[in-house]
Design an enzyme around this catalytic site. Structure first.
Site, PDB file in Angstrom:
ATOM      1  N   ASP A  45       0.822  -1.215   0.000  1.00  0.00           N
ATOM      2  CA  ASP A  45       0.000   0.000   0.000  1.00  0.00           C
ATOM      3  C   ASP A  45       0.864   1.276   0.000  1.00  0.00           C
ATOM      4  O   ASP A  45       0.678   2.165   0.853  1.00  0.00           O
ATOM      5  CB  ASP A  45      -0.921   0.023   1.226  1.00  0.00           C
ATOM      6  CG  ASP A  45      -1.689  -1.284   1.403  1.00  0.00           C
ATOM      7  OD1 ASP A  45      -2.071  -1.888   0.396  1.00  0.00           O
ATOM      8  OD2 ASP A  45      -1.903  -1.692   2.566  1.00  0.00           O
ATOM      9  N   GLU A 261     -11.267  -0.482  -3.598  1.00  0.00           N
ATOM     10  CA  GLU A 261     -10.472   0.132  -2.516  1.00  0.00           C
ATOM     11  C   GLU A 261      -9.319   0.898  -3.149  1.00  0.00           C
ATOM     12  O   GLU A 261      -9.215   1.014  -4.366  1.00  0.00           O
ATOM     13  CB  GLU A 261      -9.952  -0.951  -1.561  1.00  0.00           C
ATOM     14  CG  GLU A 261      -9.004  -1.946  -2.229  1.00  0.00           C
ATOM     15  CD  GLU A 261      -8.602  -3.104  -1.328  1.00  0.00           C
ATOM     16  OE1 GLU A 261      -9.147  -3.260  -0.227  1.00  0.00           O
ATOM     17  OE2 GLU A 261      -7.716  -3.870  -1.751  1.00  0.00           O
TER      18      GLU A 261
END
Ligand code: FUB
Length: 362
Positions: A45, A261
């Site tokens: 991420d 997401e």
């Protein structure tokens, strides 16, 4: 699960220190377009920013766990953050010390997932999701988004006592526009709980995946203008709507295009690029618009599926080029033990992005 082998950086690859062993069960290093930025810890991420001419990457810090993979992402058991610094692209990548640990966040219980960072007036802000301490029938807290501050981009950061009022779900990504206004994009379905907030209030008995309404507009990620203090929302979060080529909202059943997401916003030549992950179809996509609030029109894939279930991106201009930061599971071949990478992003003359294949060497 990891074999005790030493990972060796390919010629010209961007590599940090060597400590995490590689699992030979996955594809060999030569099969990948890019090599991991660091190998001493697992990272995912990656939210990259340029502060003072250097690239700082704010990743999740993946850790081993015995928890099996499930649709809620309980195997992503991260408890702290470490910041990466790249002084020169192609050079050494510095891994910082613990920048924030969940034990020092008064409101959070566990699972500090994908973070982002921002800078304003001498202060660095770290935004992060975590489960709160109000446990539900499954013993899990609700995801909220918190903020912590530091005078140093590498941290350590000090968390505010409470999550940002009005925040929910996960994957905060903070974008400051050319007029100085700052916006947060956030949200994620399935384990990220966005589907439970579809009515505007948390539904404790709601679906653990998406809304399962294939013929309805897909759930949207959220966008909200930040207050001048960078620690509050200045308004109620709005939907970051993604439209198809006919100007109609992308549908819930359109898994190769709908939002899942990993929101990330950047602006190039006056156009707002809203980028996101499709989750269960494993694409990184982009949609463009003329306002930071959208709506955004779907344009295509930025990245084809990586090795591993998730990937999550940031896009930043540094040292005269545009760069995509993403993650795969090259080092471990396990979904929850990921490693971040970077690769150059190429724009066509019309502003569209050339799709990258992470499994094709270049
Ligand atoms: O790292 C945990 C979660 O997996 C992130 O919040 C999502 O974006 C996905 O990468």
């Amino acid at each position: 699960m990891k074999a005790g082998l030493l990972f060796v950086c390919a010629a010209g690859a961007l590599c940090g220190d060597v400590a995490v062993a590689q699992n030979t069960a996955g594809a060999p290093p030569s099969a990948f377009r890019d090599q991991p930025l660091v190998t001493s810890i697992y990272t995912a991420d990656p939210s990259a920013h340029v502060f003072g001419g250097k690239i700082y990457v704010y990743p999740s810090h993946d850790v081993p766990t015995a928890t099996p993979d499930d649709d809620l992402g309980n195997e992503y058991a991260m408890h702290d953050y470490r910041v990466l610094r790249i002084d020169r692209i192609g050079g050494k990548v510095t891994v910082g010390g613990v920048a924030l640990d969940v034990k020092d966040v008064p409101w959070a219980s566990k699972q500090v997932w994908a973070p982002d960072a921002a800078y304003r007036n001498g202060t660095y802000y770290l935004y992060f999701p975590a489960r709160d301490k109000h446990l539900d029938k499954n013993g899990l807290g609700t995801f909220r988004i918190g903020v912590a501050t530091s005078k140093n981009p590498m941290g350590p950061f000090k968390a505010e006592p409470k999550p940002i009022a009005g925040s929910f779900s996960m994957d905060p990504a903070v974008f400051t526009d050319t007029d100085g206004q700052t916006y947060m994009y956030f949200g994620g379905i399935w384990g990220g709980q966005l589907q439970r907030w579809a009515t505007g209030h948390f539904d404790p008995n709601g679906s653990d995946t998406d809304l399962l309404q294939d013929n309805q507009p897909a759930l949207s990620g959220k966008v909200v203008r930040m207050g001048a203090d960078m620690k509050s929302f200045a308004e109620k979060p709005r939907d970051a709507i993604i439209l198809d080529e006919n100007g109609k909202p992308v549908l819930g059943g359109d898994h190769e295009r709908r939002f899942f997401e990993a929101s990330w916003m950047f602006k190039r030549k006056g156009t707002y690029y809203y980028t996101y992950s499709t989750g269960d179809t494993h694409f990184l996509n982009y949609a463009t618009g003329t306002s930071p609030y959208g709506p955004f029109t779907y344009r295509g894939h930025i990245l084809k599926p990586v090795q591993g279930w998730t990937t999550h991106q940031s896009i930043v201009r540094a040292q005269g080029k545009w760069w995509l930061f993403y993650a795969d599971t090259q080092l471990s071949n396990r979904n929850h033990l990921r490693n971040v990478k970077m690769t150059e992003l190429t724009f066509n003359a019309d502003g569209t992005i050339q799709t990258i294949d992470p499994m094709k060497a270049h």
